[in-house]
Design an enzyme around this catalytic site. Structure first.
Site, PDB file in Angstrom:
ATOM      1  N   THR A  27       0.836  -1.192   0.000  1.00 33.70           N
ATOM      2  CA  THR A  27       0.000   0.000   0.000  1.00 33.70           C
ATOM      3  C   THR A  27       0.874   1.246   0.000  1.00 33.70           C
ATOM      4  O   THR A  27       1.766   1.384   0.837  1.00 33.70           O
ATOM      5  CB  THR A  27      -0.924   0.000   1.231  1.00 33.70           C
ATOM      6  OG1 THR A  27      -1.843  -1.083   1.100  1.00 33.70           O
ATOM      7  CG2 THR A  27      -1.697   1.302   1.346  1.00 33.70           C
ATOM      8  N   HIS A 183      -6.524 -11.233  -1.778  1.00 35.95           N
ATOM      9  CA  HIS A 183      -5.895 -10.968  -0.484  1.00 35.95           C
ATOM     10  C   HIS A 183      -6.688 -11.710   0.585  1.00 35.95           C
ATOM     11  O   HIS A 183      -7.731 -11.263   1.039  1.00 35.95           O
ATOM     12  CB  HIS A 183      -5.874  -9.469  -0.191  1.00 35.95           C
ATOM     13  CG  HIS A 183      -4.861  -9.071   0.844  1.00 35.95           C
ATOM     14  ND1 HIS A 183      -4.363  -9.954   1.779  1.00 35.95           N
ATOM     15  CD2 HIS A 183      -4.237  -7.890   1.090  1.00 35.95           C
ATOM     16  CE1 HIS A 183      -3.491  -9.331   2.559  1.00 35.95           C
ATOM     17  NE2 HIS A 183      -3.384  -8.084   2.155  1.00 35.95           N
ATOM     18  N   ASN A 186      -3.480 -11.388   6.487  1.00 34.63           N
ATOM     19  CA  ASN A 186      -3.269 -10.172   7.283  1.00 34.63           C
ATOM     20  C   ASN A 186      -4.510  -9.647   7.992  1.00 34.63           C
ATOM     21  O   ASN A 186      -4.627  -8.452   8.254  1.00 34.63           O
ATOM     22  CB  ASN A 186      -2.662  -9.065   6.417  1.00 34.63           C
ATOM     23  CG  ASN A 186      -1.287  -9.433   5.904  1.00 34.63           C
ATOM     24  OD1 ASN A 186      -0.817 -10.547   6.127  1.00 34.63           O
ATOM     25  ND2 ASN A 186      -0.628  -8.517   5.221  1.00 34.63           N
ATOM     26  N   TYR A 188      -7.682  -9.471   6.944  1.00 31.38           N
ATOM     27  CA  TYR A 188      -8.744  -8.849   6.146  1.00 31.38           C
ATOM     28  C   TYR A 188      -9.925  -9.817   5.990  1.00 31.38           C
ATOM     29  O   TYR A 188      -9.960 -10.882   6.598  1.00 31.38           O
ATOM     30  CB  TYR A 188      -8.177  -8.365   4.816  1.00 31.38           C
ATOM     31  CG  TYR A 188      -7.117  -7.296   5.019  1.00 31.38           C
ATOM     32  CD1 TYR A 188      -7.435  -6.096   5.659  1.00 31.38           C
ATOM     33  CD2 TYR A 188      -5.800  -7.493   4.631  1.00 31.38           C
ATOM     34  CE1 TYR A 188      -6.475  -5.129   5.897  1.00 31.38           C
ATOM     35  CE2 TYR A 188      -4.828  -6.524   4.869  1.00 31.38           C
ATOM     36  CZ  TYR A 188      -5.169  -5.349   5.496  1.00 31.38           C
ATOM     37  OH  TYR A 188      -4.217  -4.395   5.738  1.00 31.38           O
ATOM     38  N   ASN A 244      -3.420  -8.050  12.861  1.00 34.49           N
ATOM     39  CA  ASN A 244      -4.712  -7.367  12.925  1.00 34.49           C
ATOM     40  C   ASN A 244      -5.779  -8.175  13.652  1.00 34.49           C
ATOM     41  O   ASN A 244      -6.967  -8.110  13.338  1.00 34.49           O
ATOM     42  CB  ASN A 244      -5.180  -7.003  11.514  1.00 34.49           C
ATOM     43  CG  ASN A 244      -4.268  -5.975  10.861  1.00 34.49           C
ATOM     44  OD1 ASN A 244      -3.804  -5.047  11.522  1.00 34.49           O
ATOM     45  ND2 ASN A 244      -4.009  -6.129   9.584  1.00 34.49           N
TER      46      ASN A 244
END
Length: 371
Positions: A27, A183, A186, A188, A244
């Site tokens: 990102t 994705h 992580n 998400y 996360n």
């Protein structure tokens, strides 16, 4: 014949990769506003790095509610598709290959990024202590804030999200990408369905392992349909990390089952994200060998690899490609530097997120820096 493991060619579906070096998704938060559109600056950035065997573009949100960070690009409007076409044309003109990373952040968002709406997830569990990047009240001053509390998706809404992924894959192909990467790592949205502590559902999408993997399978099938070719679909997973707030009670069993499922669907590659922070747990070699046995396609590994470790991994056979994240930020000609053993430049952390060309396209190639 080149005997350097990093510089052997590799077949990925219809693509021939000239080396085993991957530029992974990172990102950078420089999409044009309003509209979250990829732009000429981003096209120049990726074209500079077209020497990679494969580029995976930065996380790209598939729908308005999929967004989790300020100034990130989308791929759900005609203008966003047109914006990304600038990048794919520039990369291809420079001789490169590029996949789009399709991204739904789920609960890792903030209502200010979603037009005041509440984030969505597998379950109504807040990622306490997790910060997300927002533009600030003036829309220009960046800062990090606690992720908002999410609501659980209904079964009907899950079906709508799957269709958003299908549409995003079609849009990616229309934009000229060579394929797409899901994705699923992580912390998400896909990860929020897979990992046991983030998914407390009691319907067909939660509880047992097959039910927690159902969303992953449905999305993967939608991407294959959207691309028209399973080899043009990759999936990023982070099996043993706890980023996360996503933790699984039995991650090795869970992710070996995920790899087997994706192998049966015929996806082109798995992109395995290892923990890359200081004092992070190492991924056991035995687990990597089990992943190799479970998944018949191409395996990419990412996680603070040096050139030496990358060569060892490829030579050992449990990895096919190695992704180098941070080194690609400050070294647009990274493959050539790795080939020759040249020193690597160091990136400026202050310019990673947001801004303009400084810290994005102004890092010189080795020949320029020596001159």
């Amino acid at each position: 014949m080149n005997h350097d493991p990093l510089f052997q060619t590799l077949r990925l579906g219809a693509l021939t990769l000239p080396n085993r070096i991957v530029m992974p998704p990172m990102t950078r938060s420089r999409a044009s506003q309003p509209g979250d559109e990829a732009n000429e600056l981003m096209a120049a950035y990726y074209a500079q790095r077209a020497g990679a065997g494969l580029i995976v573009g930065e996380g790209t949100h598939i729908a308005p509610l999929a967004k989790g960070y300020a100034w990130t690009p989308g791929i759900h409007t005609p203008a966003q598709v047109a914006g990304w076409r600038k990048t794919t044309e520039a990369v291809h003109a420079a001789g490169g290959r590029i996949f789009a990373q399709l991204w739904h952040v789920g609960r890792l968002s903030h209502s200010s990024l979603l037009g005041g709406e509440q984030p969505v997830s597998s379950s109504a569990i807040q990622a306490v202590g997790v910060k997300v990047f927002i533009a600030g009240e003036d829309g220009r001053t960046p800062g990090f804030v606690q992720a908002s509390a999410p609501r659980a998706l209904s079964v009907a809404e899950i079906g709508e999200v799957v269709e958003q992924y299908r549409a995003a894959a079609r849009n990616a192909m229309a934009a000229g990408f060579d394929g797409v990467e899901l994705h699923g790592a992580n912390g998400y949205l896909v990860n929020q369905f897979i990992d046991s502590n983030a998914n407390t559902r009691s319907d067909e999408y939660g509880g047992s392992l097959p039910k927690r993997l159902r969303f992953l399978g449905e999305v993967a099938r939608a991407l294959i349909d959207g691309c028209g070719d399973a080899s043009r679909v990759g999936v990023r997973l982070a099996p043993l990390t706890t980023l996360n707030g996503c933790v699984d009670d039995d991650p090795e069993t869970t992710y070996l089952a995920a790899a087997k499922l994706l192998g049966e669907l015929g996806v082109g590659y798995l992109h395995i994200a290892e923990a890359d922070w200081d004092d992070a747990p190492l991924m056991p070699l035995a687990f990597k060998q089990e992943l190799r046995a479970a998944f018949p396609g191409v395996l990419i590994y990412a996680g603070k690899y040096t050139a030496e470790r990358a060569r060892e991994a490829i030579a050992a056979g449990w990895a096919d490609l190695i992704a180098f994240g941070r080194p690609f930020v400050a070294n647009p000609d990274l493959p050539e530097r790795l080939r020759t053993g040249a020193p690597l430049a160091t990136h400026d952390r202050a310019t990673l997120f947001g801004g303009g060309a400084h810290g994005l396209t102004d890092y010189p190639a080795l020949a320029e820096s020596l001159a």
